[in-house]
Scaffold this motif. Structure first.
Motif, PDB file in Angstrom:
ATOM      1  N   THR A  28       2.287   3.091  -4.942  1.00 13.26           N
ATOM      2  CA  THR A  28       1.433   2.934  -6.121  1.00 13.26           C
ATOM      3  C   THR A  28       1.353   1.464  -6.517  1.00 13.26           C
ATOM      4  OG1 THR A  28       2.044   5.151  -6.884  1.00 13.26           O
ATOM      5  CG2 THR A  28       1.065   3.683  -8.500  1.00 13.26           C
ATOM      6  N   PHE A  29       2.492   0.766  -6.463  1.00 14.89           N
ATOM      7  CA  PHE A  29       2.500  -0.668  -6.771  1.00 14.89           C
ATOM      8  C   PHE A  29       1.657  -1.434  -5.747  1.00 14.89           C
ATOM      9  CE2 PHE A  29       7.149   0.040  -8.349  1.00 14.89           C
ATOM     10  CZ  PHE A  29       6.668   0.669  -9.500  1.00 14.89           C
ATOM     11  N   ALA A  30       1.805  -1.068  -4.473  1.00 12.84           N
ATOM     12  CA  ALA A  30       1.041  -1.729  -3.406  1.00 12.84           C
ATOM     13  C   ALA A  30      -0.452  -1.473  -3.581  1.00 12.84           C
ATOM     14  CB  ALA A  30       1.514  -1.240  -2.039  1.00 12.84           C
ATOM     15  N   ALA A  31      -0.797  -0.271  -4.037  1.00 13.31           N
ATOM     16  CA  ALA A  31      -2.206   0.072  -4.278  1.00 13.31           C
ATOM     17  C   ALA A  31      -2.788  -0.832  -5.359  1.00 13.31           C
ATOM     18  CB  ALA A  31      -2.335   1.543  -4.676  1.00 13.31           C
ATOM     19  N   ASP A  32      -2.013  -1.093  -6.397  1.00  9.04           N
ATOM     20  CA  ASP A  32      -2.468  -1.989  -7.470  1.00  9.04           C
ATOM     21  C   ASP A  32      -2.753  -3.384  -6.920  1.00  9.04           C
ATOM     22  OD1 ASP A  32      -2.223   0.038  -9.310  1.00  9.04           O
ATOM     23  OD2 ASP A  32      -0.288  -0.638 -10.098  1.00  9.04           O
ATOM     24  N   LEU A  33      -1.852  -3.879  -6.063  1.00  8.93           N
ATOM     25  CA  LEU A  33      -2.038  -5.206  -5.476  1.00  8.93           C
ATOM     26  C   LEU A  33      -3.281  -5.233  -4.591  1.00  8.93           C
ATOM     27  CD1 LEU A  33      -0.840  -8.097  -4.987  1.00  8.93           C
ATOM     28  CD2 LEU A  33       0.179  -7.134  -2.917  1.00  8.93           C
ATOM     29  N   ALA A  34      -3.459  -4.195  -3.776  1.00  9.19           N
ATOM     30  CA  ALA A  34      -4.617  -4.137  -2.882  1.00  9.19           C
ATOM     31  C   ALA A  34      -5.915  -4.164  -3.686  1.00  9.19           C
ATOM     32  CB  ALA A  34      -4.550  -2.883  -2.015  1.00  9.19           C
ATOM     33  N   GLU A  35      -5.936  -3.431  -4.788  1.00 11.73           N
ATOM     34  CA  GLU A  35      -7.153  -3.407  -5.607  1.00 11.73           C
ATOM     35  C   GLU A  35      -7.409  -4.774  -6.241  1.00 11.73           C
ATOM     36  OE1 GLU A  35      -9.544  -0.463  -8.628  1.00 11.73           O
ATOM     37  OE2 GLU A  35      -7.487   0.031  -8.068  1.00 11.73           O
ATOM     38  N   LYS A  36      -6.344  -5.433  -6.690  1.00  7.46           N
ATOM     39  CA  LYS A  36      -6.497  -6.775  -7.278  1.00  7.46           C
ATOM     40  C   LYS A  36      -7.052  -7.761  -6.252  1.00  7.46           C
ATOM     41  CE  LYS A  36      -2.841  -6.338 -10.714  1.00  7.46           C
ATOM     42  NZ  LYS A  36      -1.404  -6.530 -10.945  1.00  7.46           N
ATOM     43  N   VAL A  42      -8.015  -0.016   1.053  1.00  4.28           N
ATOM     44  CA  VAL A  42      -6.580  -0.069   1.372  1.00  4.28           C
ATOM     45  C   VAL A  42      -5.777   0.487   0.201  1.00  4.28           C
ATOM     46  CG1 VAL A  42      -4.632  -1.570   1.973  1.00  4.28           C
ATOM     47  CG2 VAL A  42      -6.905  -2.040   2.904  1.00  4.28           C
ATOM     48  N   SER A  43      -6.231   0.195  -1.007  1.00  2.00           N
ATOM     49  CA  SER A  43      -5.596   0.766  -2.191  1.00  2.00           C
ATOM     50  C   SER A  43      -5.601   2.290  -2.119  1.00  2.00           C
ATOM     51  CB  SER A  43      -6.330   0.296  -3.450  1.00  2.00           C
ATOM     52  OG  SER A  43      -5.859   0.965  -4.595  1.00  2.00           O
ATOM     53  N   GLN A  44      -6.728   2.849  -1.696  1.00  2.00           N
ATOM     54  CA  GLN A  44      -6.835   4.307  -1.600  1.00  2.00           C
ATOM     55  C   GLN A  44      -5.941   4.879  -0.501  1.00  2.00           C
ATOM     56  OE1 GLN A  44      -8.588   6.369  -3.878  1.00  2.00           O
ATOM     57  NE2 GLN A  44      -8.305   4.354  -4.805  1.00  2.00           N
ATOM     58  N   VAL A  45      -5.736   4.125   0.573  1.00  2.00           N
ATOM     59  CA  VAL A  45      -4.815   4.562   1.630  1.00  2.00           C
ATOM     60  C   VAL A  45      -3.403   4.671   1.067  1.00  2.00           C
ATOM     61  CG1 VAL A  45      -3.713   3.887   3.810  1.00  2.00           C
ATOM     62  CG2 VAL A  45      -6.186   3.651   3.542  1.00  2.00           C
ATOM     63  N   PHE A  46      -3.000   3.662   0.290  1.00  2.24           N
ATOM     64  CA  PHE A  46      -1.673   3.714  -0.330  1.00  2.24           C
ATOM     65  C   PHE A  46      -1.566   4.885  -1.304  1.00  2.24           C
ATOM     66  CE2 PHE A  46      -0.873  -0.857   0.841  1.00  2.24           C
ATOM     67  CZ  PHE A  46       0.370  -0.662   1.415  1.00  2.24           C
ATOM     68  N   LEU A  47      -2.598   5.101  -2.123  1.00  2.00           N
ATOM     69  CA  LEU A  47      -2.544   6.187  -3.111  1.00  2.00           C
ATOM     70  C   LEU A  47      -2.576   7.555  -2.445  1.00  2.00           C
ATOM     71  CD1 LEU A  47      -4.860   4.811  -5.943  1.00  2.00           C
ATOM     72  CD2 LEU A  47      -2.357   4.965  -5.937  1.00  2.00           C
ATOM     73  N   TYR A  48      -3.370   7.679  -1.387  1.00  2.00           N
ATOM     74  CA  TYR A  48      -3.460   8.936  -0.623  1.00  2.00           C
ATOM     75  C   TYR A  48      -2.083   9.299  -0.063  1.00  2.00           C
ATOM     76  CZ  TYR A  48      -5.310  12.065   3.089  1.00  2.00           C
ATOM     77  OH  TYR A  48      -5.584  13.127   3.920  1.00  2.00           O
ATOM     78  N   THR A  49      -1.405   8.283   0.483  1.00  2.00           N
ATOM     79  CA  THR A  49      -0.063   8.510   1.036  1.00  2.00           C
ATOM     80  C   THR A  49       0.943   8.767  -0.075  1.00  2.00           C
ATOM     81  OG1 THR A  49      -0.679   6.952   2.784  1.00  2.00           O
ATOM     82  CG2 THR A  49       1.621   7.623   2.694  1.00  2.00           C
TER      83      THR A  49
END
Length: 202
Positions: A28-36, A42-49
């Protein structure tokens, strides 16, 4: 069969629950960074996982039902995956998923089988295989980033906007979606879309 309350399997379930819970938060933290960094796909890949890790945590936690109200003390080591580099975060995630597949959950499954907890052993072994797929997926996106091919393909391919669903064929994703005007960070290869039409036809 070993008494569950005194089993190593009980401890392993709590270790797995803790590990999956932490993985969910890390992703979830990585998804936030990807979106920023404007990599929405890529954010959605992290959230999906992360959502799947939550389910794994729940499966492991539910195996502990008969100990409801008890406190289980465990030891364990958990990774500190902090980086501003998205490729590094994807590779760290890949490493952790492979470790669960190759080593941790297989051993936990063997121990559960040895102690007579067949259903728990099945959960550990099945989830181990899922973690391998997670690792492969993270690795593929890290590779795309490293090779500057996240939005470019060597062959003509389909691209889908994860915001509005617009699909286009070409060697690269458009700079902006012509339908919703979101930037290219919202595009993903159609084949990598969770519900790609080709997979629905089979």
């Amino acid at each position: 069969m070993v008494d569950f309350k005194n089993s190593e399997t009980k401890d392993n379930l709590m270790r797995a629950f803790a590990g999956e819970s932490q993985a969910r938060n890390r992703y979830t933290f990585a998804a936030d960074l990807a979106e920023k960094q404007n990599h929405y796909a890529v954010s959605q890949v992290f959230l999906y996982t992360a959502g799947q890790e939550k389910e794994h945590a729940e499966i492991f936690y539910n195996h502990l039902k008969e100990l409801s109200g008890e406190t289980i003390f465990i030891d364990g080591g958990y990774p500190v995956d902090l980086s501003e580099d998205l490729s590094s975060l994807l590779k760290m995630a890949q490493h952790n998923e492979y470790e669960e597949h190759d080593d941790v959950y297989r051993k936990f499954g063997d121990k559960a089988l040895e102690e007579g907890f067949l259903q728990v052993a099945h959960s550990f072994r099945s989830i181990a295989e899922i973690e391998k797929y997670h690792g492969d997926r993270f690795g593929k996106f890290a590779q795309y980033l490293d090779e500057n091919k996240l939005y470019i393909s060597d062959i003509k391919t389909g691209w889908i906007c994860l915001n509005c669903g617009f699909i286009i064929e070409g060697f690269k994703a458009p700079e902006k979606c012509p339908v919703c005007q979101h930037d290219k960070g919202y595009f993903i290869r159609l084949e990598l879309s969770p519900f790609a039409a080709d997979s629905l036809r089979s």
